[in-house]
Design a protein around this motif. Structure first.
Motif, PDB file in Angstrom:
ATOM      1  N   THR A  83       7.876 -17.930 -12.492  1.00 50.11           N
ATOM      2  CA  THR A  83       6.962 -16.802 -12.293  1.00 50.11           C
ATOM      3  C   THR A  83       5.547 -17.173 -12.706  1.00 50.11           C
ATOM      4  O   THR A  83       4.564 -16.758 -12.076  1.00 50.11           O
ATOM      5  CB  THR A  83       7.446 -15.577 -13.100  1.00 50.11           C
ATOM      6  N   ALA A  84       5.434 -17.982 -13.755  1.00 51.83           N
ATOM      7  CA  ALA A  84       4.119 -18.382 -14.255  1.00 51.83           C
ATOM      8  C   ALA A  84       3.405 -19.351 -13.329  1.00 51.83           C
ATOM      9  O   ALA A  84       2.165 -19.386 -13.301  1.00 51.83           O
ATOM     10  CB  ALA A  84       4.254 -19.003 -15.642  1.00 51.83           C
ATOM     11  N   ILE A  85       4.157 -20.146 -12.547  1.00 50.40           N
ATOM     12  CA  ILE A  85       3.516 -21.196 -11.749  1.00 50.40           C
ATOM     13  C   ILE A  85       3.620 -20.978 -10.249  1.00 50.40           C
ATOM     14  O   ILE A  85       3.082 -21.771  -9.480  1.00 50.40           O
ATOM     15  CB  ILE A  85       4.095 -22.581 -12.100  1.00 50.40           C
ATOM     16  N   ALA A  86       4.278 -19.918  -9.790  1.00 55.84           N
ATOM     17  CA  ALA A  86       4.430 -19.664  -8.358  1.00 55.84           C
ATOM     18  C   ALA A  86       3.216 -18.930  -7.806  1.00 55.84           C
ATOM     19  O   ALA A  86       2.665 -18.031  -8.439  1.00 55.84           O
ATOM     20  CB  ALA A  86       5.696 -18.858  -8.083  1.00 55.84           C
ATOM     21  N   ALA A  87       2.801 -19.303  -6.605  1.00 62.96           N
ATOM     22  CA  ALA A  87       1.694 -18.626  -5.940  1.00 62.96           C
ATOM     23  C   ALA A  87       2.128 -17.232  -5.495  1.00 62.96           C
ATOM     24  O   ALA A  87       3.311 -16.970  -5.268  1.00 62.96           O
ATOM     25  CB  ALA A  87       1.219 -19.437  -4.736  1.00 62.96           C
ATOM     26  N   LYS A  88       1.151 -16.352  -5.358  1.00 66.96           N
ATOM     27  CA  LYS A  88       1.458 -14.979  -4.970  1.00 66.96           C
ATOM     28  C   LYS A  88       2.077 -14.890  -3.576  1.00 66.96           C
ATOM     29  O   LYS A  88       2.821 -13.956  -3.286  1.00 66.96           O
ATOM     30  CB  LYS A  88       0.180 -14.130  -5.032  1.00 66.96           C
ATOM     31  N   ASP A  89       1.758 -15.854  -2.715  1.00 75.55           N
ATOM     32  CA  ASP A  89       2.313 -15.833  -1.359  1.00 75.55           C
ATOM     33  C   ASP A  89       3.711 -16.451  -1.297  1.00 75.55           C
ATOM     34  O   ASP A  89       4.268 -16.603  -0.214  1.00 75.55           O
ATOM     35  CB  ASP A  89       1.384 -16.547  -0.371  1.00 75.55           C
TER      36      ASP A  89
END
Length: 257
Positions: A125-131
């Motif tokens: 969750t901390a490193i995933a892009a919003k898309d």
């Protein structure tokens, strides 16, 4: 006779083969370019061109001065940047540069938890892009597969007596857009197991290959699986620390890797 613990440890290592190959295939478009091992005869990895033998020099000609040909082994190594912040147990806050993106990809891959699905979800969750919200679920799913492979409940903390570590030793970074804000980073890594009362793994996974696509978002590098970016990923030459062709293609050894 193999004890129950030894059997679980063995199954854990076998499951890591899956998470070191299949898992990241889900983190790139279609999985075709997601993961490749160096010792495989994989047509997706370009083979190094063979040099044409040169004609022997005339016995009367002076010997030419030797020209050093760089390889990943003899060229300067990548000096990795340290994260400037931390979120949910994973380093964040890498600078807005190609080296920052490379450092982020290496740091993420080495620090992701492989056995605790609760921690893994927080990290992704901390490193995933919003898309790319699906990236989070994919990462957690692979951790749960590992847990089930060693006879653990699908969800829970790391089991006592088994730990894994990942060491990235080479990387290749390419920009996927003109701005340099979306990059693909190929990684060559080894993965080790530490087993209670047995010490370090004497048969680790070696020379595994994967890639992460990162985009600059919210003042940090984030992992993205957006098809408009992952479709642009191209396979490089296979990594060989002694190959001048691997160096020319962009492979660099990692400092302390």
């Amino acid at each position: 006779m193999m004890s129950d613990f030894d059997a679980k440890a063995r199954r854990a290592r076998l499951r890591l083969i899956v998470i070191g190959t299949v898992a990241v295939a889900t983190l790139t478009a279609g999985g075709v370019l997601g993961v490749m091992t160096l010792n495989a005869d994989d047509s997706d990895l370009k083979q190094d061109a063979k040099p044409t033998p040169s004609a022997p020099a005339s016995s009367t000609s002076p010997a030419p001065s030797p020209i050093k040909e760089f390889t990943p082994a003899n060229a300067p190594r990548i000096p990795l940047l340290k994260p400037r912040s931390n979120a949910e147990g994973i380093g964040t806050g890498f600078e807005h540069s190609s080296l920052g993106a490379t450092s982020a990809a290496i740091s993420y891959w080495q620090d992701l938890d492989l056995l605790d699905d609760v921690i893994a979800r927080k990290q992704w969750t901390a490193i995933a892009a919003k898309d790319s919200p699906g990236t989070i679920d994919q990462g957690v799913t692979e951790v749960r597969k590992v847990r089930e492979g060693v006879g653990l409940p699908p969800s829970g903390g790391s089991p006592d007596g088994i730990a894994f570590s990942t060491s990235v030793k080479a990387a290749l970074t390419r920009s996927l857009d003109a701005s340099g804000d979306v990059v693909n980073v190929w990684l060559v890594f080894d993965r080790y197991a530490t087993i209670r009362d047995k010490g370090a793994d004497d048969n680790p996974l070696k020379d595994e290959v994967t890639n992460l696509v990162l985009k600059w978002e919210s003042n940090d590098w984030k992992v993205t699986t957006d098809p408009k970016y992952t479709a642009l990923v191209k396979a490089p030459h296979s990594y060989d620390p002694a190959s001048k062709y691997a160096w020319a293609d962009g492979w660099r050894a990692v400092a302390d890797g």
